[in-house]
Design an enzyme around this catalytic site. Structure first.
Site, PDB file in Angstrom:
ATOM      1  N   GLY A   1      26.745   2.086 -13.997  1.00  0.00           N
ATOM      2  CA  GLY A   1      27.913   1.937 -13.278  1.00  0.00           C
ATOM      3  C   GLY A   1      27.454   1.233 -11.918  1.00  0.00           C
ATOM      4  O   GLY A   1      26.351   0.580 -11.982  1.00  0.00           O
TER       5      GLY A   1
ATOM      6  N   HIS B   1      24.950  -7.324 -14.121  1.00  0.00           N
ATOM      7  CA  HIS B   1      25.526  -6.920 -15.278  1.00  0.00           C
ATOM      8  C   HIS B   1      26.685  -7.798 -16.061  1.00  0.00           C
ATOM      9  O   HIS B   1      26.653  -7.692 -17.118  1.00  0.00           O
ATOM     10  CB  HIS B   1      26.371  -5.477 -14.962  1.00  0.00           C
ATOM     11  CG  HIS B   1      25.721  -4.241 -14.240  1.00  0.00           C
ATOM     12  ND1 HIS B   1      25.952  -4.109 -12.835  1.00  0.00           N
ATOM     13  CD2 HIS B   1      24.642  -3.428 -14.662  1.00  0.00           C
ATOM     14  CE1 HIS B   1      24.859  -3.077 -12.561  1.00  0.00           C
ATOM     15  NE2 HIS B   1      24.180  -2.658 -13.495  1.00  0.00           N
TER      16      HIS B   1
ATOM     17  N   GLN C   1      17.138  10.657 -15.044  1.00  0.00           N
ATOM     18  CA  GLN C   1      16.345   9.516 -14.726  1.00  0.00           C
ATOM     19  C   GLN C   1      16.113   9.454 -13.199  1.00  0.00           C
ATOM     20  O   GLN C   1      15.385   8.679 -12.590  1.00  0.00           O
ATOM     21  CB  GLN C   1      16.935   8.138 -15.308  1.00  0.00           C
ATOM     22  CG  GLN C   1      18.063   7.576 -14.920  1.00  0.00           C
ATOM     23  CD  GLN C   1      18.496   6.229 -15.397  1.00  0.00           C
ATOM     24  OE1 GLN C   1      18.814   6.305 -16.659  1.00  0.00           O
ATOM     25  NE2 GLN C   1      18.244   5.305 -15.021  1.00  0.00           N
TER      26      GLN C   1
ATOM     27  N   GLY D   1      18.193  -6.519 -18.531  1.00  0.00           N
ATOM     28  CA  GLY D   1      17.976  -7.088 -17.447  1.00  0.00           C
ATOM     29  C   GLY D   1      16.433  -7.292 -17.181  1.00  0.00           C
ATOM     30  O   GLY D   1      15.637  -6.404 -16.998  1.00  0.00           O
TER      31      GLY D   1
ATOM     32  N   SER E   1      21.535  -5.741  -6.987  1.00  0.00           N
ATOM     33  CA  SER E   1      21.299  -4.276  -7.691  1.00  0.00           C
ATOM     34  C   SER E   1      22.386  -3.554  -7.023  1.00  0.00           C
ATOM     35  O   SER E   1      22.723  -3.774  -5.924  1.00  0.00           O
ATOM     36  CB  SER E   1      19.809  -3.966  -6.961  1.00  0.00           C
ATOM     37  OG  SER E   1      19.857  -2.425  -6.862  1.00  0.00           O
ATOM     38  N   SER E   2      22.616  -2.424  -7.667  1.00  0.00           N
ATOM     39  CA  SER E   2      23.750  -1.659  -7.171  1.00  0.00           C
ATOM     40  C   SER E   2      23.130  -0.906  -5.942  1.00  0.00           C
ATOM     41  O   SER E   2      23.822  -0.691  -5.045  1.00  0.00           O
ATOM     42  CB  SER E   2      24.071  -0.403  -8.126  1.00  0.00           C
ATOM     43  OG  SER E   2      24.263  -0.928  -9.637  1.00  0.00           O
ATOM     44  N   ARG E   3      21.935  -0.738  -5.878  1.00  0.00           N
ATOM     45  CA  ARG E   3      21.127  -0.291  -4.535  1.00  0.00           C
ATOM     46  C   ARG E   3      21.354  -1.159  -3.396  1.00  0.00           C
ATOM     47  O   ARG E   3      21.353  -0.605  -2.296  1.00  0.00           O
ATOM     48  CB  ARG E   3      19.904   0.343  -4.733  1.00  0.00           C
ATOM     49  CG  ARG E   3      19.906   1.193  -5.911  1.00  0.00           C
ATOM     50  CD  ARG E   3      18.424   1.795  -5.862  1.00  0.00           C
ATOM     51  NE  ARG E   3      18.437   3.141  -6.567  1.00  0.00           N
ATOM     52  CZ  ARG E   3      17.872   3.440  -7.674  1.00  0.00           C
ATOM     53  NH1 ARG E   3      17.673   2.294  -8.570  1.00  0.00           N
ATOM     54  NH2 ARG E   3      18.260   4.353  -8.303  1.00  0.00           N
TER      55      ARG E   3
END
Ligand code: AMP
Length: 297
Positions: free
Chosen positions: A31, A37, A61, A147, A185-187
């Site tokens: 997500g 993505h 994880q 990825g 990155s989501s981060r």
């Protein structure tokens, strides 16, 4: 695009697609979807007839004290991006579907998951391997898209499907970057402006290494020193590792004698970022293969 929660409905939709003779592509995600993505989903859509995207923020994880609690949860954006990429199904399993009460079974990754990111995140790849095995069991895709940004993860998943005899091809999709060079990155959502400026030293260091190798540099010692100088100039960036590895088995190399991967992991404040690049000495063909494992149905 249909959003589906249950495994029964998922299986029904996939069986229907297969009965039409369609090839199924799969993009597993946590997500917090972004254009990285999107590229995986678009690639799946271009290469397969029926595309399943899963969004499951997998607790196993993340270690205690990591960012599970604050990880971006953006269901509306996720649905928009999945649809824009051409997904047919957005699968949103709940936690009990993936980890039923009293669940007993997990997958353990050996040395491949203990090096590089595994040094700071010892159980991380066991969690990744376990959840992806379950997701693959439900989706049974022909092709899974992963990825290049998560290079070690891609290798672990490739090895996973080969060793567990899971009949799926694993295809690698190149890293998507912001115009400033930072790998999406989501981060990245955690970064303040100042932290983002510091984070940019990571792609800059990678590019500098690419440039030196293109000019003929072959010494890992000298390249490492150059990379570390760039990273040391960034305010508040703490290097976790700088590794030069053989792309075939992720082992460390001490010279750039063939296609080599340079991987960097660093912390900026409370955010951990990773990135990598291929180093190709002049005169040697790039290693680049998008198809990692070949297990066509
Ligand atoms: P995640 O949701 O972070 O687990 O990522 C899901 C998939 O998207 C993984 O295969 C990642 O490697 C891939 N991915 C994440 N960021 C990028 C990016 N910037 N470019 C290409 N793929 C990415």
């Amino acid at each position: 695009m249909r959003s589906i929660e249950t495994t029964a409905e998922l299986r029904h939709q996939i069986a229907t697609a297969r009965s039409r003779g369609e090839r199924v592509g799969f993009v597993p995600t946590l997500g917090g979807l972004h254009d990285g993505h999107l590229e995986l989903i678009r690639t799946a859509h271009a290469q397969c007839d029926f595309v399943v995207v899963s969004v499951f923020l997998n607790p196993t994880q993340f270690a205690a004290g990591e960012d599970f609690a604050r990880y971006p949860r953006t269901p509306d954006v996720d649905a928009e991006i999945a649809a824009a990429g051409g997904a047919d199904i957005l699968w949103l399993p709940d936690r009990l579907t993936i980890y039923p009460k009293g669940s007993e079974i997990s997958v353990r990754v050996g040395a491949l998951g203990a090096s590089l990111c595994g040094r700071a995140r010892p159980d991380h790849f066991d969690g990744v391997a376990t959840v992806v095995t379950k997701l693959l069991g439900a989706v049974t895709p022909d092709v899974m898209y992963v990825g290049e940004k998560d290079y070690q993860q891609a290798h672990v998943l490739d090895r996973l499907v080969r060793e567990l005899l899971i009949p799926v091809e694993v295809r690698l999709v190149p890293t998507v970057r912001s115009p400033d060079g930072l790998a999406l990155s989501s981060r990245n959502a955690y970064l303040s402006d100042a932290e983002r400026t510091a984070a940019l030293s990571i792609p800059r260091a990678l590019e500098i290494a690419v440039g030196h190798v293109a000019e003929g540099e072959r010494s890992v010692g000298r390249l490492r020193a150059q990379v570390e100088i760039v990273l040391a100039e960034a305010d508040g960036l703490e290097v976790e590792y700088v590794e030069f590895i053989d792309p075939d088995d992720l082992s460390s190399v001490d010279g750039i004698d063939g296609a080599t991967r340079l991987l960097i992991a660093a912390r900026i404040g409370s955010t951990r970022l990773i990135d990598n690049v291929e180093l190709v000495p002049t005169g040697i063909p790039a290693h680049h293969a998008t198809e990692m494992s070949g297990a066509p149905r």
